[in-house]
Design a protein around this motif. Sequence first.
Motif, PDB file in Angstrom:
ATOM      1  N   GLU A  23       0.865  -1.121   0.094  1.00 12.30           N
ATOM      2  CA  GLU A  23       0.023   0.077  -0.043  1.00 12.30           C
ATOM      3  C   GLU A  23       1.120   1.094   0.028  1.00 12.30           C
ATOM      4  O   GLU A  23       1.981   1.415   0.522  1.00 12.30           O
ATOM      5  CB  GLU A  23      -0.818   0.114   1.085  1.00 12.30           C
ATOM      6  N   PRO A  24       0.399   2.491  -0.539  1.00 15.83           N
ATOM      7  CA  PRO A  24       1.257   3.855  -0.842  1.00 15.83           C
ATOM      8  C   PRO A  24       1.041   4.432   0.650  1.00 15.83           C
ATOM      9  O   PRO A  24       0.586   5.624   0.723  1.00 15.83           O
ATOM     10  CB  PRO A  24       0.462   4.233  -1.747  1.00 15.83           C
ATOM     11  N   VAL A  58       8.276   0.878  -3.538  1.00 17.76           N
ATOM     12  CA  VAL A  58       8.207  -0.021  -4.719  1.00 17.76           C
ATOM     13  C   VAL A  58       6.644  -0.747  -4.321  1.00 17.76           C
ATOM     14  O   VAL A  58       6.456  -1.366  -3.359  1.00 17.76           O
ATOM     15  CB  VAL A  58       9.239  -1.256  -4.716  1.00 17.76           C
ATOM     16  N   LEU A  59       5.764  -0.490  -5.185  1.00 16.29           N
ATOM     17  CA  LEU A  59       4.501  -0.930  -5.043  1.00 16.29           C
ATOM     18  C   LEU A  59       4.123  -1.636  -6.322  1.00 16.29           C
ATOM     19  O   LEU A  59       4.523  -1.543  -7.390  1.00 16.29           O
ATOM     20  CB  LEU A  59       3.451   0.484  -5.114  1.00 16.29           C
ATOM     21  N   PRO A  60       2.897  -2.278  -6.041  1.00 15.93           N
ATOM     22  CA  PRO A  60       2.140  -2.936  -7.184  1.00 15.93           C
ATOM     23  C   PRO A  60       1.533  -1.923  -7.986  1.00 15.93           C
ATOM     24  O   PRO A  60       1.306  -0.892  -7.416  1.00 15.93           O
ATOM     25  CB  PRO A  60       0.986  -3.848  -6.505  1.00 15.93           C
ATOM     26  N   GLU A  61       1.287  -2.182  -9.500  1.00 16.31           N
ATOM     27  CA  GLU A  61       0.686  -1.422 -10.136  1.00 16.31           C
ATOM     28  C   GLU A  61      -0.766  -0.892 -10.059  1.00 16.31           C
ATOM     29  O   GLU A  61      -1.101   0.160 -10.124  1.00 16.31           O
ATOM     30  CB  GLU A  61       0.836  -1.767 -11.695  1.00 16.31           C
ATOM     31  N   ASP A  62      -1.200  -1.747  -9.174  1.00 15.34           N
ATOM     32  CA  ASP A  62      -2.856  -1.348  -9.129  1.00 15.34           C
ATOM     33  C   ASP A  62      -2.968  -1.026  -7.626  1.00 15.34           C
ATOM     34  O   ASP A  62      -4.107  -0.945  -6.931  1.00 15.34           O
ATOM     35  CB  ASP A  62      -3.646  -2.679  -9.314  1.00 15.34           C
ATOM     36  N   ALA A  63      -1.966  -0.622  -6.703  1.00 16.93           N
ATOM     37  CA  ALA A  63      -1.965  -0.101  -5.365  1.00 16.93           C
ATOM     38  C   ALA A  63      -2.580   1.559  -5.732  1.00 16.93           C
ATOM     39  O   ALA A  63      -2.762   2.132  -6.754  1.00 16.93           O
ATOM     40  CB  ALA A  63      -0.655   0.020  -4.905  1.00 16.93           C
ATOM     41  N   GLY A  65      -2.108  -7.408  -8.795  1.00 19.09           N
ATOM     42  CA  GLY A  65      -2.877  -8.304  -8.006  1.00 19.09           C
ATOM     43  C   GLY A  65      -2.436  -7.962  -6.473  1.00 19.09           C
ATOM     44  O   GLY A  65      -2.632  -8.931  -5.639  1.00 19.09           O
ATOM     45  N   GLY A  66      -2.110  -6.781  -6.209  1.00 17.06           N
ATOM     46  CA  GLY A  66      -1.676  -6.284  -4.881  1.00 17.06           C
ATOM     47  C   GLY A  66      -0.432  -6.998  -4.355  1.00 17.06           C
ATOM     48  O   GLY A  66       0.021  -6.838  -3.184  1.00 17.06           O
TER      49      GLY A  66
END
Length: 198
Positions: A87-88, A105-110, A125-126
Motif C-alpha cells: 500500500e502507498p 516499490v508498489l504493485p501497479e494496482d495500488a 494483484g496487490g
Amino acid sequence: AIARHVAVPAERSPDRALVRLNMIGSADGAAEVSGRSGALGNHDDSLVFGALRAAADAVVVGIATAVSEHYHAPTGADAQIYVVAKEPDVSGDPELFATGRATLVLPEDAGPDPEGVTTLRVGTGGRVDLARLVAHLAGKVVMFEGGPALAGAMTSLGLVDEFFLTVAPRVISGGAARVVHGPDADITPWELAHVLVD
C-alpha cells in the motif's frame, strides 16, 4: 577479514542485480526480539552490516522492517533504498522518504502515490513482482535486508545470490518469526564461502 568476507564477486549477471541477503538470527532461528532484529546484534555484526552497505549500490527492504527498525537513508553518496510495500502508506517512516533517497516499490494496482514520494510500480494483484524489481536493478549490487517474509519470497523465487547470516548466541523461543519464512524454497545445499567468528 571483513573486507574479504564481503568482497563483491568479479563475475555477475548483466541481466539482473546481484542480491546479497543479510540477516541475523538467534541460535534457535528467531529473527527478532520484541519485534526488532537489531536487539540481536553486536559490534562485529554492525561492522559486517556496515561493510555490506558500503559495497552496495542499493538497499531493498520491506516496509514493516523499515518502520520497526527506524530506517534512515543509506550514507553512500549514490546509494538508494527501495522499500517494498503493498500500500502507498509512508506514515510509519516519513523522515526516510523525505530524504529523496528512498523509492517506494508498489504493485501497479495500488492506490495513488504519496505526495512527494518517488515510486516504482512492478507487479499486479496487490503484490510487488520481485523478479521485475531485481531486473530493474540490473548491474547493481543490492543489499537485501528482509524482513523474514520478504526474504522468504525472494529465496523461494531464486532471487538471492548470497546469504550473509549472523548467528547470535542466544535462544529466544517464543513466537518470533524465523530468519526466512514463507513459500518453499529450493532445498539444494548452498556453498559455504566464508565464516567469521566473534
